[in-house]
Design a protein around this motif. Structure first.
Motif, PDB file in Angstrom:
ATOM      1  N   LEU A   3     -27.040 -59.823 -47.242  1.00 57.48           N
ATOM      2  CA  LEU A   3     -25.984 -60.189 -46.315  1.00 57.48           C
ATOM      3  C   LEU A   3     -26.269 -61.559 -45.713  1.00 57.48           C
ATOM      4  CD1 LEU A   3     -23.425 -59.315 -44.720  1.00 57.48           C
ATOM      5  CD2 LEU A   3     -24.979 -58.400 -42.978  1.00 57.48           C
ATOM      6  N   THR A   4     -25.285 -62.449 -45.772  1.00 56.10           N
ATOM      7  CA  THR A   4     -25.401 -63.769 -45.162  1.00 56.10           C
ATOM      8  C   THR A   4     -24.374 -63.876 -44.050  1.00 56.10           C
ATOM      9  OG1 THR A   4     -26.128 -64.766 -47.239  1.00 56.10           O
ATOM     10  CG2 THR A   4     -25.309 -66.253 -45.542  1.00 56.10           C
ATOM     11  N   LEU A   5     -24.832 -64.151 -42.841  1.00 55.23           N
ATOM     12  CA  LEU A   5     -23.941 -64.190 -41.685  1.00 55.23           C
ATOM     13  C   LEU A   5     -23.639 -65.625 -41.267  1.00 55.23           C
ATOM     14  CD1 LEU A   5     -25.461 -61.324 -39.494  1.00 55.23           C
ATOM     15  CD2 LEU A   5     -23.485 -61.229 -41.019  1.00 55.23           C
ATOM     16  N   PRO A   6     -22.430 -65.875 -40.766  1.00 60.49           N
ATOM     17  CA  PRO A   6     -22.059 -67.194 -40.255  1.00 60.49           C
ATOM     18  C   PRO A   6     -22.658 -67.422 -38.871  1.00 60.49           C
ATOM     19  CG  PRO A   6     -20.269 -65.676 -39.897  1.00 60.49           C
ATOM     20  CD  PRO A   6     -21.334 -64.907 -40.642  1.00 60.49           C
ATOM     21  N   PRO A   7     -22.465 -68.603 -38.281  1.00 57.47           N
ATOM     22  CA  PRO A   7     -23.085 -68.888 -36.982  1.00 57.47           C
ATOM     23  C   PRO A   7     -22.494 -68.123 -35.801  1.00 57.47           C
ATOM     24  CG  PRO A   7     -22.583 -70.917 -38.168  1.00 57.47           C
ATOM     25  CD  PRO A   7     -21.895 -69.810 -38.885  1.00 57.47           C
ATOM     26  N   VAL A   8     -21.320 -67.519 -35.964  1.00 60.98           N
ATOM     27  CA  VAL A   8     -20.689 -66.826 -34.833  1.00 60.98           C
ATOM     28  C   VAL A   8     -20.287 -65.414 -35.247  1.00 60.98           C
ATOM     29  CG1 VAL A   8     -18.844 -66.845 -33.124  1.00 60.98           C
ATOM     30  CG2 VAL A   8     -19.806 -69.007 -33.915  1.00 60.98           C
ATOM     31  N   LEU A   9     -20.766 -64.424 -34.496  1.00 57.14           N
ATOM     32  CA  LEU A   9     -20.376 -63.026 -34.674  1.00 57.14           C
ATOM     33  C   LEU A   9     -19.689 -62.553 -33.401  1.00 57.14           C
ATOM     34  CD1 LEU A   9     -23.779 -61.590 -36.005  1.00 57.14           C
ATOM     35  CD2 LEU A   9     -22.034 -62.823 -37.298  1.00 57.14           C
ATOM     36  N   VAL A  10     -19.086 -61.366 -33.470  1.00 54.37           N
ATOM     37  CA  VAL A  10     -18.454 -60.760 -32.289  1.00 54.37           C
ATOM     38  C   VAL A  10     -18.975 -59.341 -32.141  1.00 54.37           C
ATOM     39  CG1 VAL A  10     -16.287 -60.013 -31.225  1.00 54.37           C
ATOM     40  CG2 VAL A  10     -16.361 -62.172 -32.492  1.00 54.37           C
ATOM     41  N   ARG A  11     -19.314 -58.954 -30.906  1.00 51.14           N
ATOM     42  CA  ARG A  11     -19.724 -57.577 -30.611  1.00 51.14           C
ATOM     43  C   ARG A  11     -18.507 -56.784 -30.147  1.00 51.14           C
ATOM     44  NH1 ARG A  11     -25.449 -56.413 -27.788  1.00 51.14           N
ATOM     45  NH2 ARG A  11     -24.892 -54.387 -28.691  1.00 51.14           N
ATOM     46  N   ALA A 146     -20.054 -61.618 -26.803  1.00 49.22           N
ATOM     47  CA  ALA A 146     -20.040 -60.292 -26.182  1.00 49.22           C
ATOM     48  C   ALA A 146     -18.951 -60.287 -25.115  1.00 49.22           C
ATOM     49  CB  ALA A 146     -21.407 -59.969 -25.575  1.00 49.22           C
ATOM     50  N   PRO A 147     -17.686 -60.104 -25.522  1.00 52.39           N
ATOM     51  CA  PRO A 147     -16.581 -60.263 -24.568  1.00 52.39           C
ATOM     52  C   PRO A 147     -16.473 -59.112 -23.588  1.00 52.39           C
ATOM     53  CG  PRO A 147     -15.745 -59.474 -26.663  1.00 52.39           C
ATOM     54  CD  PRO A 147     -17.217 -59.726 -26.860  1.00 52.39           C
ATOM     55  N   VAL A 148     -16.086 -59.444 -22.367  1.00 49.42           N
ATOM     56  CA  VAL A 148     -15.786 -58.405 -21.382  1.00 49.42           C
ATOM     57  C   VAL A 148     -14.422 -57.800 -21.701  1.00 49.42           C
ATOM     58  CG1 VAL A 148     -15.379 -57.937 -18.942  1.00 49.42           C
ATOM     59  CG2 VAL A 148     -17.192 -59.517 -19.623  1.00 49.42           C
ATOM     60  N   SER A 149     -13.495 -58.648 -22.153  1.00 48.17           N
ATOM     61  CA  SER A 149     -12.166 -58.188 -22.540  1.00 48.17           C
ATOM     62  C   SER A 149     -11.734 -58.925 -23.800  1.00 48.17           C
ATOM     63  CB  SER A 149     -11.162 -58.442 -21.414  1.00 48.17           C
ATOM     64  OG  SER A 149     -10.885 -59.827 -21.300  1.00 48.17           O
ATOM     65  N   PRO A 150     -10.749 -58.404 -24.532  1.00 48.52           N
ATOM     66  CA  PRO A 150     -10.290 -59.084 -25.750  1.00 48.52           C
ATOM     67  C   PRO A 150      -9.813 -60.508 -25.502  1.00 48.52           C
ATOM     68  CG  PRO A 150      -9.444 -56.843 -25.678  1.00 48.52           C
ATOM     69  CD  PRO A 150     -10.089 -57.100 -24.344  1.00 48.52           C
ATOM     70  N   ALA A 151      -9.242 -60.764 -24.332  1.00 49.80           N
ATOM     71  CA  ALA A 151      -8.719 -62.095 -24.026  1.00 49.80           C
ATOM     72  C   ALA A 151      -9.815 -63.161 -23.968  1.00 49.80           C
ATOM     73  CB  ALA A 151      -7.962 -62.066 -22.696  1.00 49.80           C
ATOM     74  N   ASP A 152     -11.057 -62.736 -23.755  1.00 44.99           N
ATOM     75  CA  ASP A 152     -12.158 -63.697 -23.654  1.00 44.99           C
ATOM     76  C   ASP A 152     -12.423 -64.416 -24.982  1.00 44.99           C
ATOM     77  OD1 ASP A 152     -12.513 -62.903 -21.044  1.00 44.99           O
ATOM     78  OD2 ASP A 152     -14.155 -61.524 -21.498  1.00 44.99           O
ATOM     79  N   ILE A 153     -12.092 -63.783 -26.089  1.00 42.65           N
ATOM     80  CA  ILE A 153     -12.482 -64.315 -27.402  1.00 42.65           C
ATOM     81  C   ILE A 153     -11.789 -65.637 -27.698  1.00 42.65           C
ATOM     82  CG2 ILE A 153     -12.438 -63.851 -29.887  1.00 42.65           C
ATOM     83  CD1 ILE A 153     -12.765 -60.891 -29.214  1.00 42.65           C
TER      84      ILE A 153
END
Length: 345
Positions: A3-11, A146-153
């Motif tokens: 698995l190769t991951l990009p520089p940005v992930l989302v939790r 690690a967003p508190v809410s979806p709008a943070d992304i």
């Protein structure tokens, strides 16, 4: 295949309610993030779109049943020692500072340099992400939103701009314009609408790349194609979002390519289609500090290059006019910049 991951992930595993986690996955996909950390019990969320879902199973990350990393919360010295013990034991280590501080990250970056483990940092704001990417000049290998809410992304849309290669442009004079015979030229049709003056950096020598602009202008002969850059001959180099160069002949549907506005704004766009066709070609040579560089483009009035006066058609370009180029020293080896002496004519 590893698995190769990009520089940005989302939790998407942190929210306590399933519906909240579902909304975070949907917001991440809408923002273009396709590597998302899930709870093991949320496998149904993979049906929201096509993306890489990585399961956070306790301390470890798993993908397709295999352990691919670990997540640790750093609250004190013991946690730091545990993090150090992960060096070269997992491909990816994601750390969550309980109190966001730079010093622990500096220690991790220095300790994990030249290791096989890539260090990612959980961040809550775009400002934390930019700090993570710039710490100790090297920066973390990646960040995990690690967003508190979806709008943070949505606020993280530009955090990687500083990660793009340097594309400072220099105006240099045209010394020669010569029509050539037929050659194979490459049109790159993107999945994005490109602005007037936006283009790709292309050239016959990696040390001098020309700003070849999109076909976003109306023409007397054809309609505008604002998704297209008629980039030039198949042998040419093109600068990619990760700072490497590739031959135009290698670019294919699904690849990411770098575009640049004259004001320096950069973005990565996806390639929808590549068209290679036989067309009459045109050699443009410039003088950059006493060295001759060139680009070979299709000989047609719809092809434009970036200049201080704006995007100018190659049909209107004249010897003595200035065009924008990106200059670099050294050479390239399999697309990577190298501190070596190289002569490309």
């Amino acid at each position: 295949m590893p698995l190769t991951l990009p520089p940005v992930l989302v939790r998407a595993d942190l929210a306590s309610e399933y519906d909240d986690r579902k909304q975070i996955v949907a917001a991440a996909l809408e923002a273009g993030y396709t590597n998302i950390i899930l709870r093991p019990e949320d496998s149904a969320l993979t049906r929201l779109g096509r993306y890489t879902g990585i399961a956070a199973d306790g301390k470890y990350l798993t993908y397709s049943g295999e352990k691919v990393g670990a997540i640790l919360t750093l609250a004190g010295a013991e946690d730091m020692e545990e993090a150090y013990s992960m060096k070269d034991t997992v491909p990816y280590l994601i750390i969550t500072p309980s109190d966001w501080k730079v010093i622990p990250l500096e220690n991790l970056i220095s300790r994990f340099q030249n290791s096989s483990t890539r260090v990612y940092v959980c961040v809550r704001t775009p400002e934390e992400a930019k700090l993570a990417f710039s710490t100790m000049e090297v920066g973390a290998d990646g960040v995990v939103i690690a967003p508190v809410s979806p709008a943070d992304i949505a606020g993280f849309s530009k955090i990687q701009c500083d990660e793009f290669p340097d594309t400072e442009l220099t105006a240099v004079p045209v010394t020669k314009i010569t029509p050539l015979s037929l050659g194979d030229r490459v049109c790159i049709d993107t999945c994005s609408l490109l602005a007037q003056g936006e283009g790709m950096l292309v050239g016959s020598q990696s040390s001098c790349l020309f700003l070849v602009c999109s076909e976003s202008f109306e023409s007397e002969y054809v309609n505008s194609r604002p998704f297209r850059v008629n980039a030039g001959a198949v042998h040419s180099y093109i600068l990619c979002p990760d700072g490497t160069t590739r031959y135009l002949s290698e670019i294919a549907s699904g690849d990411a390519v770098l575009t640049r506005m004259p004001d320096g704004t950069l973005r990565a766009v996806s390639v929808g289609r590549v068209k290679i066709e036989v067309r009459p070609m045109l050699l443009i040579e410039v003088d950059a500090g006493g060295r001759t560089h060139s680009v070979i483009l299709q000989n047609a009035e719809t092809i434009r290059v970036g200049t201080p006066a704006g995007a100018v058609s190659v049909a209107d370009l004249a010897v003595g006019d200035e065009v924008y180029v990106r200059l670099e020293s050294g050479g390239r080896h399999f697309g990577h910049a190298m501190a070596e002496t190289i002569c490309e004519k």
